[in-house]
Design a protein around this motif. Structure first.
Motif, PDB file in Angstrom:
ATOM      1  N   ASN A   2       0.808  -1.207   0.000  1.00 61.68           N
ATOM      2  CA  ASN A   2       0.000   0.000   0.000  1.00 61.68           C
ATOM      3  C   ASN A   2       0.842   1.258   0.000  1.00 61.68           C
ATOM      4  OD1 ASN A   2      -2.490  -0.939  -0.308  1.00 61.68           O
ATOM      5  ND2 ASN A   2      -3.099  -0.826   1.841  1.00 61.68           N
ATOM      6  N   LEU A   5       2.169   1.802  -3.445  1.00 62.37           N
ATOM      7  CA  LEU A   5       1.072   2.274  -4.277  1.00 62.37           C
ATOM      8  C   LEU A   5       0.789   3.751  -4.005  1.00 62.37           C
ATOM      9  CD1 LEU A   5      -0.875   1.055  -6.332  1.00 62.37           C
ATOM     10  CD2 LEU A   5      -2.514   0.764  -4.473  1.00 62.37           C
ATOM     11  N   PHE A   6       0.859   4.078  -2.713  1.00 62.44           N
ATOM     12  CA  PHE A   6       0.610   5.459  -2.340  1.00 62.44           C
ATOM     13  C   PHE A   6       1.642   6.390  -2.988  1.00 62.44           C
ATOM     14  CE2 PHE A   6       1.552   9.162   0.213  1.00 62.44           C
ATOM     15  CZ  PHE A   6       0.314   9.773   0.220  1.00 62.44           C
ATOM     16  N   SER A   9       1.067   6.652  -6.654  1.00 66.00           N
ATOM     17  CA  SER A   9      -0.111   7.474  -6.975  1.00 66.00           C
ATOM     18  C   SER A   9       0.161   8.943  -6.689  1.00 66.00           C
ATOM     19  CB  SER A   9      -1.336   6.981  -6.216  1.00 66.00           C
ATOM     20  OG  SER A   9      -1.306   7.456  -4.890  1.00 66.00           O
ATOM     21  N   LEU A  10       0.939   9.189  -5.609  1.00 70.93           N
ATOM     22  CA  LEU A  10       1.300  10.574  -5.277  1.00 70.93           C
ATOM     23  C   LEU A  10       2.110  11.195  -6.416  1.00 70.93           C
ATOM     24  CD1 LEU A  10       1.476  12.839  -3.082  1.00 70.93           C
ATOM     25  CD2 LEU A  10       3.644  11.826  -2.418  1.00 70.93           C
ATOM     26  N   VAL A 135       8.718   9.844   0.904  1.00 68.78           N
ATOM     27  CA  VAL A 135       7.866  10.811   0.197  1.00 68.78           C
ATOM     28  C   VAL A 135       8.749  11.921  -0.373  1.00 68.78           C
ATOM     29  CG1 VAL A 135       5.999  12.497   0.447  1.00 68.78           C
ATOM     30  CG2 VAL A 135       5.852  10.288   1.619  1.00 68.78           C
TER      31      VAL A 135
ATOM     32  N   GLU B 201      -8.955  -2.507  -2.877  1.00 69.46           N
ATOM     33  CA  GLU B 201      -7.770  -1.800  -3.370  1.00 69.46           C
ATOM     34  C   GLU B 201      -8.210  -0.454  -3.959  1.00 69.46           C
ATOM     35  OE1 GLU B 201      -4.512  -2.902  -3.070  1.00 69.46           O
ATOM     36  OE2 GLU B 201      -5.633  -4.236  -1.737  1.00 69.46           O
ATOM     37  N   PRO B 202      -7.309   0.519  -3.982  1.00 70.96           N
ATOM     38  CA  PRO B 202      -7.727   1.813  -4.526  1.00 70.96           C
ATOM     39  C   PRO B 202      -7.841   1.808  -6.052  1.00 70.96           C
ATOM     40  CG  PRO B 202      -5.428   1.854  -3.914  1.00 70.96           C
ATOM     41  CD  PRO B 202      -5.930   0.508  -3.516  1.00 70.96           C
ATOM     42  N   LEU B 204      -7.531   4.372  -9.568  1.00 70.54           N
ATOM     43  CA  LEU B 204      -7.011   5.643 -10.079  1.00 70.54           C
ATOM     44  C   LEU B 204      -8.163   6.412 -10.731  1.00 70.54           C
ATOM     45  CD1 LEU B 204      -4.593   7.509 -10.942  1.00 70.54           C
ATOM     46  CD2 LEU B 204      -4.564   6.210 -13.079  1.00 70.54           C
ATOM     47  N   ILE B 256      -2.039  11.862   2.924  1.00 71.18           N
ATOM     48  CA  ILE B 256      -0.724  11.311   3.262  1.00 71.18           C
ATOM     49  C   ILE B 256      -0.675  10.755   4.679  1.00 71.18           C
ATOM     50  CG2 ILE B 256       0.238  13.521   4.043  1.00 71.18           C
ATOM     51  CD1 ILE B 256       2.786  12.633   2.430  1.00 71.18           C
ATOM     52  N   ASN B 282      -6.560  12.102 -11.335  1.00 73.28           N
ATOM     53  CA  ASN B 282      -5.266  11.476 -11.038  1.00 73.28           C
ATOM     54  C   ASN B 282      -5.088  11.128  -9.564  1.00 73.28           C
ATOM     55  OD1 ASN B 282      -4.250  11.590 -13.728  1.00 73.28           O
ATOM     56  ND2 ASN B 282      -4.028  13.794 -13.410  1.00 73.28           N
ATOM     57  N   SER B 283      -6.126  11.334  -8.747  1.00 72.63           N
ATOM     58  CA  SER B 283      -5.991  10.928  -7.350  1.00 72.63           C
ATOM     59  C   SER B 283      -6.366   9.444  -7.238  1.00 72.63           C
ATOM     60  CB  SER B 283      -6.900  11.777  -6.463  1.00 72.63           C
ATOM     61  OG  SER B 283      -8.240  11.581  -6.827  1.00 72.63           O
ATOM     62  N   MET B 284      -6.112   8.874  -6.056  1.00 74.77           N
ATOM     63  CA  MET B 284      -6.500   7.486  -5.809  1.00 74.77           C
ATOM     64  C   MET B 284      -7.735   7.510  -4.919  1.00 74.77           C
ATOM     65  SD  MET B 284      -4.070   5.878  -7.362  1.00 74.77           S
ATOM     66  CE  MET B 284      -4.267   4.200  -6.815  1.00 74.77           C
ATOM     67  N   TYR B 286     -10.704   5.133  -2.787  1.00 79.14           N
ATOM     68  CA  TYR B 286     -11.054   3.823  -2.241  1.00 79.14           C
ATOM     69  C   TYR B 286     -12.563   3.697  -2.189  1.00 79.14           C
ATOM     70  CZ  TYR B 286      -6.244   3.330  -0.543  1.00 79.14           C
ATOM     71  OH  TYR B 286      -4.887   3.216  -0.455  1.00 79.14           O
TER      72      TYR B 286
END
Lengths: 605, 379
Positions: A2, A5-6, A9-10, A135, B201-202, B204, B256, B282-284, B286
């Motif tokens: 995760n 993935l974060f 995606s960021l 990050v 899972e997230p 896109l 974050i 473009n964000s994720m 859930y």
């Protein structure tokens, strides 16, 4: 998983937020907003490198680029720009010095994180939490992409600026092409163009229009006396005033010098009323004095106009016709304007033909000088005034009152003046060879305005004297009061200089003008000639006698001789003598005579 | 010491009752009145305009789908709270006409200039028409141009039928398309909760425009959303109203620090999902799920965290902005949520609204629009 993935995606979200706008500030703002929301920031700031003129540019330390605060979210802090926050400023300085990512924990528990936007700037985040190492590292490729986008935006901004400045220049050139540089009214070319369109439009839509030609009266003396700077200021003020008349149907232009053109379109059948109203408005605009540098000037104008398509459908003709009508208005001294009439053109044609006749007459020797003797109270001839006579081949003997003004309108007056000067000198030479009485002093010739403003006028006179080998003291010049006043400073210098060369000047037609006594005192003339209008019937008119008396006293005070013109009767002579005037000219004594007769008269005297 | 000195409510939808309450409030010695009414009352707008015009006290509030008072839900009726201070009220109106960002900036900066940047005012309640199209643009812009951090709590007013009507109260009448900022005289503390958790899972957000998600993982958003739910649960979208299922499965944007901002999908149209708040491209996102217990537990946690830290000697006013969709989700058990708050609120008035969207600060200080959440505020 995760976490990875974060981070991906960021990176993806931030990367996709870059380059969405071309304008640098807009582009960076979008990026900063996404950072702000995605990274849960308290504040976010961008500094960019700028060149010496303060424009964002690539960092080139040797060329004097330095970083400057550019953008923040939120915009300010407690009423102050973030650029005044010492913590942030110090942090940015440190970040710039180290040129690598740094962080700092503030006293209030907040964190500052700084990143380098390679070669283009600094990025600073304020957070309430510690930004994880991974990050921070994930941001590095984003910053590289941001730098590329900064480059693109700066290039774009400079292109936009260049296009804008080019546009401004083009607009300026287009403006200059259509407008007069001094007054910013339309120039002659553009007025011609507008008139051409208006004529076409009038034809197509069955409309009418008019061209008004405006010329300022007596503007030249102001320009000559006060200088072009003052003249230009007056023209500029007038242009502003005239511009207030402009509308959809009224275009204003400067034709040149002190001449303006008004193009009046879409007028109806009651055009005369519309034009009269416009002329009244123009005159009204001139009623307020023109105050320039604490001096106040009062001006009037002459207006002529022509109608289209009624009187012509060509640009040149319409302007020419309006110009001709303006001259007629000027001659008639009217402020009401004059509409062009065909007879005006015919008059001009006749006038041109007349000028040709004069030229021919001059070449063929049809001009002649007559001399009218001037006497003292003992009856001795003390001098004479040379008077021009012309035997017209068709009209016979022409009056100088007819042809002199016409000659003055053209340069022909210069040729005539030159001939008079030389002929007078030749005649003086002949007189010198006779036995002249002791009382005889000089021959006076009349000088016109155009002669006087010749830069080498004095030289011309002295050359004629020298060429004919005559004593300079035998020649005198007569200048009218009005002529002197128009060019007062130059006239004073010229008369003084001629006097030094033994050539005296007389002020002719004195009393008809409005010369200031202050000026008169400074004019080193030798003789004041009382105008004939005050001499005729002086014995019967107490008013004329009073004026003559005043002129006589004035002359004595200023140490000038007084000579009365137009003495025709014994009563007039006696009256003048009683008033203290002892020099005379007029039919009572002798009329103008051809040279030979005059020569006889003088030798017999 | 409590800032409020008068509280009155009615369960009647009759205007005459409301008039009596307003009259009592005006004679209570209060300087400002918070007036909240249920949308179901259908009070004639002209009558309300006349009443508010005539009110000599500073008046603010709005029409909400439902109200709460302590542990009780008020489905029809009204609530009036009188305060002894004169509250400063700022109205931003005609916001749907302010479509361009620069115009919004101009509106906000000129208002801030008039209000001297809310100098010395750090605590606000926000009542707004929930159907303003760019509420997030407004709060972002307000935050960006305010030169100091503020504490804020608020909720979207209006009606559950999502038809824009006049719903914001001021002394000049009832407004639509407007935002009302009310500066509080004392410090505002807030606590936020939602109780929703991720269950897959997230995705896109591959295409989105404001509140509309067009595609997730480059597939039509609606199809992805339905398939995921149908694969994991017994729900079938074919023969059910979309919102009946969707109210159980909101979307969530994780920040974050693993905080989830909930977005309520309220409508499916053209294979797109229409949410009650922006979803950034473009964000994720859930898919979230929850149950009554998890929702109530999170509310209790928020209530404890807020109310326990209040000074025991202070009698605070507590106002709750609770999302109407939580009530729709919990149905008959919704009062459980109100009760857990009431249990921990030992002194002062406790009341609230069921709102269409909630406003609160994030941990960082920024102002956020929330969905399916509860904001408990005390001052």
């Amino acid at each position: 998983m995760n976490k990875a993935l974060f981070l991906i995606s960021l990176q993806h979200e931030l990367a996709m937020a870059i380059g969405n706008k071309l304008d640098l500030k807009a582009m960076l703002k979008i990026f900063l907003k996404v950072c702000f929301n995605r990274l849960d920031l308290t504040s976010a700031h961008i500094y960019v490198y700028c060149d010496q003129s303060g424009m964002p540019s690539k960092s080139l330390p040797l060329k004097g680029t330095s970083y400057q605060h550019f953008l923040s979210i939120p915009k300010n802090k407690r009423g102050q720009s973030w650029s005044k926050s010492s913590i942030l400023t110090n942090f940015a300085r440190q970040l710039n010095n180290t040129q690598k990512s740094i962080s700092f924990q503030c006293d209030n528990g907040q964190y500052l994180f700084g990143f380098i936007i390679p070669e283009y700037g600094l990025l600073t985040f304020e957070t309430h939490y510690a930004l994880a190492d991974e990050v921070q590292k994930a941001l590095q490729p984003i910053l590289q992409k941001l730098a590329t986008s900064c480059y693109t935006s700066i290039v774009h901004d400079s292109l936009v600026k260049e296009v804008h400045s080019r546009q401004l220049i083009e607009e300026k050139v287009a403006f200059q092409a259509q407008h007069d540089g001094l007054t910013r009214l339309f120039n002659r070319q553009h007025i011609n163009h507008l008139l051409s369109n208006a004529i076409e439009d009038a034809h197509i839509n069955n409309k009418m229009g008019s061209v008004l030609f405006i010329d300022l009266n007596r503007f030249k003396p102001i320009n000559d006396a006060m200088g072009h700077t003052v003249g230009d200021k007056i023209l500029l003020t007038l242009a502003h005033r005239l511009h207030s008349l402009s509308s959809e149907d009224i275009d204003i232009g400067r034709f040149g010098g002190d001449q303006f053109i008004i193009l009046l379109k879409n007028i109806k059948e009651d055009y005369q009323e519309t034009i009269n109203l416009l002329i009244a408005q123009i005159n009204q605009l001139l009623t307020a004095p023109f105050v320039i540098d604490t001096n106040s000037y009062k001006l009037t104008c002459s207006i002529g106009y022509a109608l289209f398509p009624l009187q012509s459908s060509t640009v040149n003709n319409l302007i020419k016709f309006a110009d001709i009508a303006m001259y007629e208005a000027k001659r008639a001294k009217t402020q009401r304007g004059k509409q062009y009439q065909r007879v005006m053109s015919e008059k001009i044609k006749r006038r041109l033909a007349y000028v040709d006749d004069m030229k021919q007459g001059l070449e063929q020797g049809d001009f002649e000088l007559y001399y009218q003797a001037q006497y003292n109270h003992y009856g001795d001839i003390i001098g004479a005034e040379a008077l021009l006579r012309w035997q017209h081949p068709v009209h016979g003997k022409e009056s100088p009152a007819v042809y002199i003004p016409i000659a003055e309108e053209s340069d022909l007056i210069l040729a005539i003046g030159q001939w008079v000067l030389e002929q007078a000198c030749r005649d003086i030479k002949k007189l010198e060879q006779l036995s002249l009485p002791d009382s005889f002093n000089k021959i006076a010739i009349n000088i016109s305005a155009k002669q006087l403003i010749q830069h080498d006028f004095q030289e011309i006179v002295l050359n004629a004297v020298k060429k004919n080998d005559i004593p300079a003291k035998r020649l005198a010049l007569e200048l009218t009061e009005n002529l002197l006043v128009e060019n007062i400073e130059d006239s004073i210098k010229l008369i003084a200089s001629l006097k030094e060369n033994s050539i005296d000047c007389a002020i002719d037609d004195f009393g008809t003008g409005y010369s200031s006594l202050t000026y008169l005192k400074r004019i080193p003339a030798s003789v004041l000639k009382i105008d004939r209008s005050f001499v005729t019937n002086i014995a019967k008119s107490s008013e004329s006698a009073a004026i003559a008396s005043m002129i006589i006293s004035l002359g004595k005070t200023l140490n000038m001789d007084i000579l009365a013109e137009g003495v025709e009767t014994k009563e007039e002579l006696n009256c003048l003598k009683e008033l203290g005037c002892f020099h005379f000219q007029g039919f009572y004594f002798s009329g103008p005579l051809p040279f030979d007769e005059f020569a006889k008269l003088i030798t017999n005297n | 010491m409590a800032t409020e000195l008068f509280i009155w409510h009615t369960l009647s939808d009759a205007l005459s009752d409301f008039k009596s309450g307003l009259s009592l409030a005006q004679n209570s010695g209060a300087e400002s009145l918070l007036v909240l009414t249920c949308s179901q009352n259908n009070y004639p707008e002209e009558e309300l305009n006349a009443l508010f015009h005539a009110c000599p006290l500073k008046l603010f509030g709005g029409i909400y789908p439902m109200l709460t008072l302590k542990g009780d839900l008020i489905k029809q009726g009204a609530l009036i709270v009188g305060f002894k201070e004169t509250f400063d009220v700022t109205l931003f109106s005609q916001l749907n006409q302010v479509t361009h960002e620069s115009c919004l900036e101009e509106l906000i900066t000129s208002t801030l200039q008039e209000k001297n940047n809310f100098c010395g005012q750090d605590d606000f309640l926000m009542f707004y028409d929930a159907l303003i199209s760019n509420i997030e643009g407004f709060i972002d812009c307000l935050f960006e141009h305010l030169d100091h951090g503020i504490n804020i709590a608020g909720g979207g007013a209006g009606n559950l039928d999502f038809i824009q009507r006049h719903c914001i109260f001021t002394n000049s009448g009832v407004h639509s398309d407007a935002i009302l900022l009310v500066a509080l005289p004392t410090t505002l503390n807030t606590s936020v909760a939602h109780g929703w958790e991720t269950f897959d899972e997230p995705f896109l957000v591959s295409e989105a425009q404001g509140q509309t998600v067009q595609s997730l993982n480059y597939q039509p958003a609606y199809e992805v959303y339905c398939q995921t739910i149908e694969n994991a649960t017994a729900y079938k979208f074919n023969n059910t109203d979309f919102f009946d299922i969707a109210k159980n499965f909101p979307l969530g944007i994780k920040d974050i620090n693993n905080n989830i901002i909930v977005r309520d999908p309220i409508l499916a149209k053209n294979n797109h999902l229409q949410c009650f708040g922006n979803i950034p491209i473009n964000s994720m996102v859930y898919l979230l799920e929850g149950n009554i217990d998890s929702l109530v537990a999170s509310t209790e946690k928020a209530a404890v965290s807020l109310l326990s830290k209040l000074n025991k000697t202070t009698i605070a006013t507590t106002m709750v902005f609770d999302c109407i969709s939580r009530a729709l989700f919990m149905e008959d058990e919704f009062e459980k949520e109100l009760n857990v708050i009431a249990e921990h609120c030992h002194s002062g008035a406790l009341f609230g609204v069921l709102s269409l969207g909630e406003i609160a600060n994030s941990q960082s200080g920024a102002i956020r629009l929330l969905n399916k959440s509860i904001v408990i505020s005390s001052w």
